[in-house]
Structures are given as C-alpha cells and as structure tokens.
Design an enzyme around this catalytic site. Sequence first.
Site, PDB file in Angstrom:
ATOM      1  N   ASP A 123       0.870  -1.175   0.000  1.00  0.00           N
ATOM      2  CA  ASP A 123       0.000   0.000   0.000  1.00  0.00           C
ATOM      3  C   ASP A 123       0.908   1.227   0.000  1.00  0.00           C
ATOM      4  O   ASP A 123       1.974   1.190  -0.606  1.00  0.00           O
ATOM      5  CB  ASP A 123      -0.953  -0.028   1.195  1.00  0.00           C
ATOM      6  CG  ASP A 123      -2.266   0.697   0.918  1.00  0.00           C
ATOM      7  OD1 ASP A 123      -2.226   1.903   0.643  1.00  0.00           O
ATOM      8  OD2 ASP A 123      -3.336   0.062   0.984  1.00  0.00           O
ATOM      9  N   HIS A 157       2.089   2.209  -3.202  1.00  0.00           N
ATOM     10  CA  HIS A 157       1.149   3.196  -3.739  1.00  0.00           C
ATOM     11  C   HIS A 157       1.717   4.606  -3.750  1.00  0.00           C
ATOM     12  O   HIS A 157       1.034   5.531  -4.189  1.00  0.00           O
ATOM     13  CB  HIS A 157      -0.158   3.161  -2.955  1.00  0.00           C
ATOM     14  CG  HIS A 157      -0.944   1.901  -3.172  1.00  0.00           C
ATOM     15  ND1 HIS A 157      -2.201   1.701  -2.661  1.00  0.00           N
ATOM     16  CD2 HIS A 157      -0.642   0.754  -3.851  1.00  0.00           C
ATOM     17  CE1 HIS A 157      -2.654   0.499  -3.011  1.00  0.00           C
ATOM     18  NE2 HIS A 157      -1.706  -0.093  -3.722  1.00  0.00           N
TER      19      HIS A 157
END
Length: 439
Positions: free
Chosen positions: A254, A280
């Site tokens: 993430d 991310h």
Amino acid sequence: MLPALISMILLGAVLLAAPAQAQDRRAVSEPSLPVQLCATLSPSPASAEGRWPEETQRLQSAINHCPSGGAVRLVADAQGGRFLSGPLTMKSGVTLWIDRGAILSAVPDPRAYDTGARLCGSVAAKGSGCLPFISFKGTTGGGIVGDGEIDGQGGAVMVGHDETWWQIARRADREGGKQNNPRLIQADHARDLTFYRITLRNAANFHVMLDEVEGATFWGVKIDTPADARNTDGIDPSASQDITIVHSYIRAGDDNIAIKAGKGATRHVSILDDHFYWGHGLSIGSETNAGVSDILVSAVTLDGTASGLRIKSDVSRGGLVTRVRYEDVCLRDNQKPIDFDTRYDASAWGLSIPVYEAISLHDVTGADGTLILRGHDGDHPLTVQFDGVRFGQGATWQVENVELSAGPGGVSPTPPGLTLTPAAGPPPDCGGRWAPFPE
C-alpha cells in the site's frame, strides 16, 4: 476548452525557498547502537517448539526489568535465530536490539492479539479487533535497532484458520467489510523514538503507525512486503510532529509512506535520501481534516510506485495541506508520477473540504504517466509552484481548479494554458541515483 478555473502565473524571479520550518525542527544525526545491555537472549526451546506464550513471557520480562537507557539484545546461536512471540509492549527508555541473524517473528495466531471481542482474524463491520505486535504506549525514548529482522508473517496461514492475514485483507476488500489484522508496530502518545537499521517484513497490516508521537527518527530502515499484500503501509505518521525518515528503503503493498491527520495535525516531517519501490507512493492523506503542514521531501527516488508524489483526500475527511516542498526527486515507472487529488473518493460526501496550498516542486524529474492536479473548486483551488520539473514527452496533464506558478527552471511538458520559455540546460541526471533494494 481549458478545465474550469485554471489560473497560471509565471514568476520572473526564482521560486521562493521553502520556509525554514518546513521540516523536522530537531537536530537529527545518525543514531548509534546501545552500549548498555541489560539482557542478551538467544532463542529458547520454547520458541523452536512453538510454545510461543512462554517465549513471549520471557521476552516481555526482559523488557520490563531493563532500566531506562538499557537494551534487550536478541542474538542468533548455533540452533538458529528465530524468536516466535505474541504481542510485546515496550518500556520507556528501553531499546530492543535485534542482532544480525536474529528474527523476531509474530505468531500467526489471532487469539494472541484479540482485544476481547473475538474479532481478530476476521472480516467485520469494525476493524479494531487486534492488538499490534509491538506497542509503544506513552513511552519516552528507546526504540528498535539492529541488523536483524521483525517478521509479521502476514503470508502465513493463521492458527485455526485456512487463510493468511493477507487473504483476510483481500476478502475484506471484496466483501466490503473491515479486516481485523494486527499492525506490526504501533506507537501512541510517545516521544523521542528511534528505529535504526532494522528490517521489517511481511506485516499483517501497517508496518509502523505513529499516533500522537512527538519526535521519531527512522534511519537506515528497510521495509519489505509483497506488492499484493493489501493495507501494508510502510510508515504512517498521524497527529504527530518532528519526524525524520532518512536513508531508508521501502516496498510495500500500500502506501510506502502515508502522512495522516485524522485526530490531530501532523507537521514538521522530513523525508530525506530515501528509496521507494513497489507500493502506492509517498502519500499525504487520505485523512487531512486536522491539517498537514511543513513537510520536506528531499533527495528521494520513487522506482515503480503506482503513484509517485501523492496528496489524497475528499470532502469526508479533507483539511488544509500547506507548506509542502518536494526537491531533488527522481521518478520512473509510475502510473501517476504526480497525483494531487482533492476528490480521492468521488462518491464521498461531507463538508470537510480539502485545500492544498503552498505546494512546491523543485528539481523533480520523471518519465511518462498521468500528472494529476485537481483542486476542489474555484473557491478552494490547488496552488502549486514548479521550478525545474521535467517529465517525458508522453506524460499527460489532468488539471482542474488550480493556480500554477513557475520559476526559471520551468516545467515540461507545459501544463495546458501556461506559456513558458524552455529552460536552458539539460534536466537533472537521475542515472546515478537509482539503488536496488538491499537484499
């Protein structure tokens, strides 16, 4: 027709330097390994045989009996270096030193972390059913250091289940519920923490969460978790101040870093000479309602992150993000090298309008991809300054409700509606900046 309410201003002079306060206000230097040891432990037969409650008690007892300023050192021996443990709570002034070859492994048993509601290891309406693996609660000083590893075992099948922690997270995403997985390290209401040279792997949830922390240094930290391990953020400072993350390497499932401000403001953060890989991106948000300010990102590389430099929020959790400076940044293989979006969740509703202002990019170099600058509306535009910002000719802009300005270094390709004389000289050379993840 140009997107609504784009205001472009070309500055004839140099871009204003970042305010002096836009960074960690402490004088941060490289930490050192402890000199005062209160215990040196090698793995016990209990750990090897899987009697993790006994090993947990042994480790916790060593921490509890260590005086402030001391360290508990975990070392490998001829039988190995793996310590299998349940949740541990740190003590003020005590450092956990995990030596090279030693691995502190989180037992993959939801019962060890359950807060009493019997939700840990499940998908439910709420996601707060697990204790973290390592907790700092109201502590001052101390931290985690050494060239060893902490392994969250997120990919291990949970005891009494037929799923891994990561499979639980993916199922929560499909079913629309909340995962109940333990964070690897959580610090609440703590001060002056140090994380030095340690490797963090395979967290079941976030690797490091800082909540209302004043003063934390991450120096030479490595975070390594697969790209498809959902919600395994690297380092998340929230409602915290005076945080430095330097000389560190992060690849996660993430956000590589996510600076949050849900319960309180986060400010004075320095992210310096770091390398980010899959993940991310280097994010601010999505909770910004209490305000994020005075952030310095300098001399970092983002190599293969989905988004690169990212600010994300929406009207359900928005607030003021201001005085953020990105300088000497290299990006490649990013879908969205720049992703500043006040409509992170287009379906969100609420009255907490995100406002991003005084954002500056200086000597930022990238390749192709989508460059997003999306302010909320004409009354709440996104204000960004560019100086020496260059992306590939295949990069495309999505620009809405913004006020853009540029210094003599300019920006390329030019955002729609901004007329610039091309800057003289070649763009900064990122060729020597890329670094492989240190295996």
